[in-house]
Write an enzyme that holds these catalytic residues in place. Structure first.
Site, PDB file in Angstrom:
ATOM      1  N   ASP A  21      33.710  -1.369 106.470  1.00 31.15           N
ATOM      2  CA  ASP A  21      34.088  -0.840 105.142  1.00 31.15           C
ATOM      3  C   ASP A  21      32.774  -1.360 104.299  1.00 31.15           C
ATOM      4  O   ASP A  21      32.386  -2.672 104.128  1.00 31.15           O
ATOM      5  CB  ASP A  21      35.242  -1.700 104.489  1.00 31.15           C
ATOM      6  CG  ASP A  21      35.366  -1.568 103.249  1.00 31.15           C
ATOM      7  OD1 ASP A  21      34.902  -0.764 102.354  1.00 31.15           O
ATOM      8  OD2 ASP A  21      36.007  -2.488 102.660  1.00 31.15           O
ATOM      9  N   ASP A  25      37.039  -1.868  99.579  1.00 30.43           N
ATOM     10  CA  ASP A  25      38.267  -1.281  99.211  1.00 30.43           C
ATOM     11  C   ASP A  25      39.370  -1.679 100.405  1.00 30.43           C
ATOM     12  O   ASP A  25      40.324  -1.079 100.540  1.00 30.43           O
ATOM     13  CB  ASP A  25      38.223  -0.143  98.870  1.00 30.43           C
ATOM     14  CG  ASP A  25      37.899   1.180  99.896  1.00 30.43           C
ATOM     15  OD1 ASP A  25      37.491   0.461 101.022  1.00 30.43           O
ATOM     16  OD2 ASP A  25      38.048   2.165  99.879  1.00 30.43           O
ATOM     17  N   ASP A  29      34.476   3.174 106.207  1.00 26.66           N
ATOM     18  CA  ASP A  29      33.697   4.579 105.218  1.00 26.66           C
ATOM     19  C   ASP A  29      32.538   5.079 106.065  1.00 26.66           C
ATOM     20  O   ASP A  29      32.158   4.284 106.951  1.00 26.66           O
ATOM     21  CB  ASP A  29      33.521   4.265 103.858  1.00 26.66           C
ATOM     22  CG  ASP A  29      32.935   2.969 103.684  1.00 26.66           C
ATOM     23  OD1 ASP A  29      31.915   2.522 104.312  1.00 26.66           O
ATOM     24  OD2 ASP A  29      33.316   2.175 102.808  1.00 26.66           O
ATOM     25  N   ASP A  98      35.891  15.482 115.142  1.00 27.73           N
ATOM     26  CA  ASP A  98      37.093  15.772 115.482  1.00 27.73           C
ATOM     27  C   ASP A  98      37.675  17.037 114.946  1.00 27.73           C
ATOM     28  O   ASP A  98      37.615  17.319 113.633  1.00 27.73           O
ATOM     29  CB  ASP A  98      37.961  14.793 115.155  1.00 27.73           C
ATOM     30  CG  ASP A  98      38.998  14.317 116.288  1.00 27.73           C
ATOM     31  OD1 ASP A  98      39.810  15.284 116.625  1.00 27.73           O
ATOM     32  OD2 ASP A  98      39.202  13.295 116.260  1.00 27.73           O
ATOM     33  N   ASP A 199      41.460  18.604 118.671  1.00 29.65           N
ATOM     34  CA  ASP A 199      43.064  17.669 118.931  1.00 29.65           C
ATOM     35  C   ASP A 199      43.931  18.711 119.408  1.00 29.65           C
ATOM     36  O   ASP A 199      43.997  19.981 118.887  1.00 29.65           O
ATOM     37  CB  ASP A 199      43.575  17.253 117.384  1.00 29.65           C
ATOM     38  CG  ASP A 199      44.423  16.711 117.369  1.00 29.65           C
ATOM     39  OD1 ASP A 199      44.484  15.274 117.758  1.00 29.65           O
ATOM     40  OD2 ASP A 199      45.563  17.006 116.509  1.00 29.65           O
ATOM     41  N   GLU A 256      41.567  17.885 123.849  1.00 22.02           N
ATOM     42  CA  GLU A 256      42.616  17.025 124.237  1.00 22.02           C
ATOM     43  C   GLU A 256      43.840  17.850 124.437  1.00 22.02           C
ATOM     44  O   GLU A 256      44.465  18.992 123.704  1.00 22.02           O
ATOM     45  CB  GLU A 256      43.127  16.239 122.797  1.00 22.02           C
ATOM     46  CG  GLU A 256      44.333  15.249 123.002  1.00 22.02           C
ATOM     47  CD  GLU A 256      44.946  14.719 121.783  1.00 22.02           C
ATOM     48  OE1 GLU A 256      45.510  13.557 121.719  1.00 22.02           O
ATOM     49  OE2 GLU A 256      44.900  15.588 120.814  1.00 22.02           O
ATOM     50  N   HIS A 329      41.770   6.356 120.123  1.00 17.41           N
ATOM     51  CA  HIS A 329      42.855   5.742 118.820  1.00 17.41           C
ATOM     52  C   HIS A 329      44.104   5.910 119.122  1.00 17.41           C
ATOM     53  O   HIS A 329      44.923   5.288 118.137  1.00 17.41           O
ATOM     54  CB  HIS A 329      42.293   6.692 117.704  1.00 17.41           C
ATOM     55  CG  HIS A 329      42.602   8.157 117.767  1.00 17.41           C
ATOM     56  ND1 HIS A 329      41.992   8.937 118.903  1.00 17.41           N
ATOM     57  CD2 HIS A 329      43.699   8.991 117.338  1.00 17.41           C
ATOM     58  CE1 HIS A 329      42.456  10.358 118.627  1.00 17.41           C
ATOM     59  NE2 HIS A 329      43.361  10.281 117.885  1.00 17.41           N
ATOM     60  N   ASP A 330      44.653   6.373 120.017  1.00 18.95           N
ATOM     61  CA  ASP A 330      46.134   6.500 120.570  1.00 18.95           C
ATOM     62  C   ASP A 330      46.472   5.721 121.728  1.00 18.95           C
ATOM     63  O   ASP A 330      47.845   5.860 121.878  1.00 18.95           O
ATOM     64  CB  ASP A 330      46.457   8.051 120.742  1.00 18.95           C
ATOM     65  CG  ASP A 330      46.296   9.158 119.628  1.00 18.95           C
ATOM     66  OD1 ASP A 330      46.457   8.576 118.488  1.00 18.95           O
ATOM     67  OD2 ASP A 330      45.841  10.176 119.950  1.00 18.95           O
TER      68      ASP A 330
END
Length: 560
Positions: A21, A25, A29, A98, A199, A256, A329-330
């Protein structure tokens, strides 16, 4: 050897929300990624895969896109992206986007038009059906639990959403929709991106009969996967994508594909098939799953893991290509899943890295894997953010009678949020990820496990990953050698060879926290052996050691 750069590359996945970050916030990013490019360059990776950065209401953390050609406001601006793209290319690296084209957000202009009227020109961009006897058009269950259809009062029809109800599925049968998608893909490629991770791309062709799925015992909804995974027109659609878009650029592609088999993957990745370069399959990630999928989190056997990985190695040996990954990430953190995130965290993380990177295929590293980040143990369901986790908790506790204790244990082991806690950069507040309040909690072990510690320690997991990447660039056999499994029934040692011409690699990995013996079933004594890499101190120039393997030890020998 059919040499190509994307076979030789190492890919690093950035989950932007949790990476770095820059503005306080609490949300990672694009400027934050820019700040850490030198770190990734030092690691040695070739391609940076960005999880979705498009404009999105964030129902599923960016996998619900409301504008494919705008940047999510929390992540920055298109100018920020252009600067990041230039900086990545200046460092000799590439960028992979992605691509989420099975579904959009329900806030996408296409869907707003589609739901406005049965007669709207974009009505057929999505999958609408009349109800059946006052209920959904069929009995399919959503991946995120509950029915896969949502009723819309305005036009008295249901739309299909295989994921969240805010992620309506696109109708790939519509040629006008396909043209819009191809135009968008070209726009990004012309901007300079170097490829796509697609995806759930094997979901885009649905069986147009929309038949009911089989309802398993004790279940409320049916399994629709036979009708939307690897559907009737999937190869036609992918070949059209390739012909219209992909074939005109020098890029990397990976699809994927839940539920894909090696035989199907050969069709998707075959050299002359003109579809994709490789697929992400999930079979090895499903060891220990049960009737409730990953939430059962049952015991797994090393022989099962070896069987699955070997099936894919052999299955794509001729004409296909594997992707290699432990984390994304999964998925939960691999050192917590297949290693030991306590006493032997460093040793087991290194062993798992060597085991994977010496297989045949393109390796993927997920952010934080290279410093041995572990699963998170939030005490309350309120601390979790992931829609799949929250929906599954609601479903299994309230509808199927799971105790809170049982469900929380499963979540601690397998929740997607295990991978989504912020990167642990240093031992400052919030692990150096943000000066504000992080969007999701930081793992409490960050004072010990962080990138600064790893960077400065010559024996760290980071330095081990760096060495693995260097070896890949020095030895063609690591990329192109043939794979052969040794000792398939051994429940402690995962051993295999790679062969290229007169060269061999011998890879020996101990998957347990105690000593184990490796007895080679093949004659190796006639070959001179050099130790390429190990996670323990070894006597140099000793040849192939007959000493027992120490807990989670790995040894990789180069034989000629």
């Amino acid at each position: 050897m059919d040499k190509t750069w994307w076979k030789e590359a190492v890919v690093y996945q950035v989950y932007p929300r949790s990476f770095m970050d820059s503005d306080g916030d609490g949300i990672g990013d694009l400027k934050g990624i820019l700040m850490k490019l030198d770190y990734l360059q030092t690691l040695g990776v070739d391609v940076i895969w960005l999880s979705p950065i498009y404009q999105s209401p964030n129902d599923d953390n960016g996998y619900d896109v409301s504008d494919y050609q705008a940047i999510m406001k929390e992540f920055g601006t298109m100018e920020d992206f252009d600067r990041l793209l230039s900086a990545i290319h200046e460092r000799g690296m590439k960028i992979m986007m992605d691509l989420v084209i099975n579904h959009t957000s329900d806030e996408h202009p296409w869907f707003k038009a589609s739901r406005s009227s049965i007669d709207d020109p974009k009505r057929d961009y999505y999958i609408w059906r009349k109800g059946k006897e006052g209920k959904e058009p069929n009995n399919w269950e959503s991946v995120f639990k509950g029915p896969a259809w949502k009723y819309d009062e305005l036009t008295d029809e249901y739309y299909l959403h295989l994921f969240s109800k805010k992620q309506p599925d696109l109708n790939w049968e519509n040629p006008n929709l396909r043209e819009e998608i191809y135009s968008m893909m070209k726009w990004w490629l012309d901007k300079g991106v170097d490829g796509f991770r697609m995806d759930v791309i094997n979901f885009i062709s649905k069986d147009q009969r929309y038949l009911d799925g089989v309802v398993a015992e004790g279940k409320q909804y049916g399994d629709g996967s036979p009708y939307f995974m690897n559907g009737p027109r999937i190869h036609e659609f992918l070949q059209e994508i390739n012909q219209r878009v992909l074939s005109h650029y020098d890029l990397i592609t990976v699809g994927e594909m839940p539920g894909v088999t090696p035989e199907e993957a050969l069709l998707y990745t075959g050299k002359d098939r003109n579809e994709l370069h490789m697929v992400f399959q999930f079979e090895h990630m499903d060891v220990g799953s049960g009737p409730e999928g990953k939430w059962n989190n049952s015991k797994w056997e090393l022989s099962d893991l070896k069987r699955i990985l070997s099936k894919w190695q052999y299955g794509l040996e001729e004409g296909g290509w594997n992707s290699l990954y432990w984390n994304n990430h999964d998925q939960p953190r691999v050192v917590s899943r297949f290693g030991d995130d306590g006493t032997y965290r460093v040793e087991s993380a290194k062993m798992l890295a060597a085991c994977l990177h010496m297989l045949k295929g393109t390796p993927y590293i997920y952010q934080g894997e290279e410093i041995g980040m572990t699963n998170i143990t939030f005490q309350s369901i309120e601390d979790y953010q992931d829609i799949e986790t929250l929906n599954s908790y609601e479903d299994l506790v309230n509808n199927y009678g799971w105790s809170e204790e049982r469900m929380m244990a499963a979540i601690h082991a397998r929740s997607r949020d295990n991978a989504r806690t912020p990167i642990q950069w240093n031992d400052n507040r919030n692990a150096g990820f943000t000066t504000g309040t992080p969007w999701i909690g930081v793992n409490a072990n960050y004072p010990e496990i962080n990138a600064v510690n790893a960077y400065n320690d010559r024996e760290s997991i980071f330095q081990f990953y760096k060495k693995l990447i260097e070896l890949r660039k020095q030895h063609d056999i690591i990329v192109y050698g043939r794979y052969d499994l040794l000792c398939p029934d051994d429940e402690q040692i995962f051993a295999y060879t790679r062969t290229l011409g007169e060269e061999k690699l011998l890879v020996i990995c101990n998957f347990k926290g105690f000593e184990g013996d490796f007895k080679s079933p093949i004659e190796l004594d006639s070959l001179s052996a050099t130790l390429l890499i190990s996670n323990y101190e070894q006597e140099k120039d000793k040849g192939i050691s007959s000493d027992p393997l120490r807990p989670y030890e790995c040894r990789v020998y180069h034989l000629k």
